[in-house]
Design a protein around this motif. Structure first.
Motif, PDB file in Angstrom:
ATOM      1  N   ILE A  79      49.615 -36.601  -3.351  1.00 23.92           N
ATOM      2  CA  ILE A  79      49.333 -34.928  -3.743  1.00 23.92           C
ATOM      3  C   ILE A  79      51.345 -34.814  -4.968  1.00 23.92           C
ATOM      4  CG2 ILE A  79      50.898 -32.346  -3.575  1.00 23.92           C
ATOM      5  CD1 ILE A  79      50.673 -33.287   0.052  1.00 23.92           C
ATOM      6  N   GLN A  80      50.958 -33.623  -6.174  1.00 22.10           N
ATOM      7  CA  GLN A  80      51.582 -33.631  -6.880  1.00 22.10           C
ATOM      8  C   GLN A  80      52.452 -32.387  -6.739  1.00 22.10           C
ATOM      9  OE1 GLN A  80      48.629 -35.491  -8.229  1.00 22.10           O
ATOM     10  NE2 GLN A  80      50.075 -37.423  -7.735  1.00 22.10           N
ATOM     11  N   VAL A  81      53.550 -32.426  -7.031  1.00 24.42           N
ATOM     12  CA  VAL A  81      54.599 -30.914  -6.811  1.00 24.42           C
ATOM     13  C   VAL A  81      54.902 -30.985  -8.411  1.00 24.42           C
ATOM     14  CG1 VAL A  81      56.021 -29.660  -5.755  1.00 24.42           C
ATOM     15  CG2 VAL A  81      54.623 -31.612  -3.958  1.00 24.42           C
ATOM     16  N   ILE A  82      55.142 -29.888  -8.745  1.00 24.61           N
ATOM     17  CA  ILE A  82      55.037 -29.919 -10.210  1.00 24.61           C
ATOM     18  C   ILE A  82      55.805 -27.967 -10.260  1.00 24.61           C
ATOM     19  CG2 ILE A  82      54.255 -29.416 -12.343  1.00 24.61           C
ATOM     20  CD1 ILE A  82      51.811 -30.938 -10.969  1.00 24.61           C
ATOM     21  N   GLY A  83      56.890 -27.873 -10.801  1.00 23.31           N
ATOM     22  CA  GLY A  83      57.719 -27.127 -11.027  1.00 23.31           C
ATOM     23  C   GLY A  83      57.255 -26.135 -12.380  1.00 23.31           C
ATOM     24  N   SER A  84      57.599 -25.270 -12.436  1.00 24.89           N
ATOM     25  CA  SER A  84      57.208 -24.368 -13.838  1.00 24.89           C
ATOM     26  C   SER A  84      57.696 -22.726 -13.213  1.00 24.89           C
ATOM     27  CB  SER A  84      55.335 -24.426 -14.224  1.00 24.89           C
ATOM     28  OG  SER A  84      54.837 -23.108 -14.582  1.00 24.89           O
ATOM     29  N   ASN A  85      58.228 -22.307 -14.965  1.00 25.62           N
ATOM     30  CA  ASN A  85      58.373 -20.815 -14.753  1.00 25.62           C
ATOM     31  C   ASN A  85      56.879 -20.438 -14.890  1.00 25.62           C
ATOM     32  OD1 ASN A  85      60.813 -20.915 -14.603  1.00 25.62           O
ATOM     33  ND2 ASN A  85      61.108 -21.637 -15.986  1.00 25.62           N
ATOM     34  N   SER A  86      55.714 -20.511 -14.615  1.00 22.69           N
ATOM     35  CA  SER A  86      54.298 -19.867 -15.490  1.00 22.69           C
ATOM     36  C   SER A  86      54.059 -19.698 -13.814  1.00 22.69           C
ATOM     37  CB  SER A  86      53.650 -20.646 -15.834  1.00 22.69           C
ATOM     38  OG  SER A  86      52.028 -19.698 -16.299  1.00 22.69           O
ATOM     39  N   SER A  87      52.923 -18.702 -13.525  1.00 20.76           N
ATOM     40  CA  SER A  87      51.701 -19.209 -11.966  1.00 20.76           C
ATOM     41  C   SER A  87      50.506 -19.221 -12.825  1.00 20.76           C
ATOM     42  CB  SER A  87      51.584 -17.945 -12.044  1.00 20.76           C
ATOM     43  OG  SER A  87      51.136 -16.868 -12.461  1.00 20.76           O
ATOM     44  N   GLY A  88      50.777 -19.421 -13.694  1.00 19.59           N
ATOM     45  CA  GLY A  88      48.988 -19.899 -14.649  1.00 19.59           C
ATOM     46  C   GLY A  88      49.242 -21.466 -15.063  1.00 19.59           C
ATOM     47  N   SER A  89      50.376 -21.663 -15.145  1.00 18.31           N
ATOM     48  CA  SER A  89      50.467 -23.179 -16.151  1.00 18.31           C
ATOM     49  C   SER A  89      51.707 -24.455 -15.698  1.00 18.31           C
ATOM     50  CB  SER A  89      49.869 -23.304 -17.459  1.00 18.31           C
ATOM     51  OG  SER A  89      51.087 -21.977 -17.814  1.00 18.31           O
ATOM     52  N   TYR A  90      51.142 -25.559 -15.906  1.00 14.67           N
ATOM     53  CA  TYR A  90      52.072 -26.427 -15.487  1.00 14.67           C
ATOM     54  C   TYR A  90      51.960 -27.800 -16.934  1.00 14.67           C
ATOM     55  CZ  TYR A  90      48.307 -28.247 -12.867  1.00 14.67           C
ATOM     56  OH  TYR A  90      47.737 -28.824 -12.244  1.00 14.67           O
ATOM     57  N   GLN A  91      53.067 -28.235 -16.797  1.00 13.30           N
ATOM     58  CA  GLN A  91      53.445 -29.867 -17.615  1.00 13.30           C
ATOM     59  C   GLN A  91      53.969 -30.328 -16.782  1.00 13.30           C
ATOM     60  OE1 GLN A  91      53.953 -29.253 -21.550  1.00 13.30           O
ATOM     61  NE2 GLN A  91      55.250 -31.315 -21.650  1.00 13.30           N
ATOM     62  N   THR A  92      53.345 -31.914 -16.278  1.00 15.10           N
ATOM     63  CA  THR A  92      54.298 -32.820 -15.937  1.00 15.10           C
ATOM     64  C   THR A  92      55.239 -33.643 -16.068  1.00 15.10           C
ATOM     65  OG1 THR A  92      52.348 -34.449 -15.854  1.00 15.10           O
ATOM     66  CG2 THR A  92      52.461 -33.070 -14.105  1.00 15.10           C
ATOM     67  N   SER A  93      56.282 -33.687 -16.265  1.00 17.94           N
ATOM     68  CA  SER A  93      57.155 -34.370 -16.475  1.00 17.94           C
ATOM     69  C   SER A  93      58.117 -34.688 -16.043  1.00 17.94           C
ATOM     70  CB  SER A  93      58.282 -34.072 -17.705  1.00 17.94           C
ATOM     71  OG  SER A  93      58.744 -32.555 -16.847  1.00 17.94           O
ATOM     72  N   GLU A  94      59.096 -35.989 -16.471  1.00 19.86           N
ATOM     73  CA  GLU A  94      60.365 -36.312 -15.106  1.00 19.86           C
ATOM     74  C   GLU A  94      60.620 -35.279 -14.354  1.00 19.86           C
ATOM     75  OE1 GLU A  94      63.713 -39.819 -15.042  1.00 19.86           O
ATOM     76  OE2 GLU A  94      62.807 -39.911 -17.158  1.00 19.86           O
ATOM     77  N   GLY A  95      61.192 -34.373 -15.310  1.00 19.57           N
ATOM     78  CA  GLY A  95      61.984 -32.895 -14.621  1.00 19.57           C
ATOM     79  C   GLY A  95      62.055 -32.013 -13.545  1.00 19.57           C
ATOM     80  N   THR A  96      59.366 -32.270 -13.858  1.00 20.86           N
ATOM     81  CA  THR A  96      58.985 -31.204 -12.672  1.00 20.86           C
ATOM     82  C   THR A  96      58.565 -31.543 -12.110  1.00 20.86           C
ATOM     83  OG1 THR A  96      57.494 -31.238 -14.501  1.00 20.86           O
ATOM     84  CG2 THR A  96      59.263 -29.898 -15.218  1.00 20.86           C
ATOM     85  N   THR A  97      58.128 -32.605 -12.254  1.00 20.81           N
ATOM     86  CA  THR A  97      56.918 -33.471 -11.409  1.00 20.81           C
ATOM     87  C   THR A  97      57.653 -34.655 -10.227  1.00 20.81           C
ATOM     88  OG1 THR A  97      55.859 -33.425 -12.844  1.00 20.81           O
ATOM     89  CG2 THR A  97      55.063 -35.082 -11.075  1.00 20.81           C
TER      90      THR A  97
END
Length: 237
Positions: free
Chosen positions: A213-231
């Motif tokens: 499972i990938q858990v990804i933080g984002s400030n949008s409910s409709g999109s996200y981008q994986t990176s070291e700080g978000t994933t």
């Protein structure tokens, strides 16, 4: 690896019509549809908007499984996507269940719910199903849905999905182990024990029989981008 994601809930269903539920003008609308049949499939809600706060993920899945007459221990899950807001309310969720039948055919059940979509007019619940006459190629590689939702419950109860840094948390799982290196830390969940891996997840162990499972933080409910700080990535078994 960087992954761009977009929660387009109409895209997967293609030409299928969608069943509207609740008050589409309200961001806090609650679905009330129970046992409605749409194109031969019951419109059964798996989770209410705030149900993850109860911690009873497996219980809700078991109720849904029985209502949809899905097999225990044989129904498998793929393409799971769940978006939570900062208060742990469900914004949207979708997944596919592949379930074998007695006649060697397989049921493909698609589930999609959207409570807090950016387009409030899209608040809806849709459950559709099709039958195929041969085993899907990915079936043997996928986790059972029973096991998967048990792991989601374990992570949820350990507050792994709780964040104050981002407005939304996106969960994504293909249903199988992905031999792909994402940016950010890796964890492994075996049983109920969660621990962080100190090295790359694929260097010292064969995880082909595990899920992820990938858990990804984002400030949008409709999109996200994986990176070291978000994933954060969790290998589950």
């Amino acid at each position: 690896m960087e992954l761009l994601g977009k929660n387009n809930y109409g895209e997967k269903q293609g030409h299928r019509n969608h069943l509207l539920a609740g008050n589409p003008c309200s961001p806090y609308s609650q679905f009330s549809i129970v046992n409605v049949v749409y194109k031969g499939t019951k419109q059964t809600l798996l989770f209410t908007r705030d149900e993850l706060k109860s911690g009873e993920v497996s219980k809700s899945w078991e109720s849904f499984r029985k209502e949809q007459q899905l097999s225990q221990h044989k129904a498998k899950i793929e393409d799971f996507r769940l978006t939570l807001d900062r208060d742990q309310n469900i914004s949207s969720m979708r997944f596919t269940v592949i379930d074998p039948s007695d006649d060697n055919s397989y049921t493909m059940l698609d589930y999609s719910s959207c409570f807090l979509c950016e387009d409030k007019g899209e608040d809806r619940l849709t459950v559709t199903s099709d039958r195929v006459d041969r085993k899907p190629a990915q079936y043997d590689r996928l986790m059972t849905a029973d096991e998967f939702f048990l792991k989601v419950e374990t992570l949820n109860n350990q507050h792994f999905f709780t964040t104050s840094r981002y407005a939304y948390t996106h969960l994504h799982s293909s249903g199988e182990y992905e031999n792909t290196s994402y940016d950010g830390p890796y964890f492994i969940l075996e049983g109920t024990e969660l621990k962080q891996l100190q090295t790359s997840h694929s260097l010292d162990k064969d995880y082909r029989n595990y899920g992820s499972i990938q858990v990804i933080g984002s400030n949008s409910s409709g999109s996200y981008q994986t990176s070291e700080g978000t994933t954060e990535s969790i290998i589950i078994r």
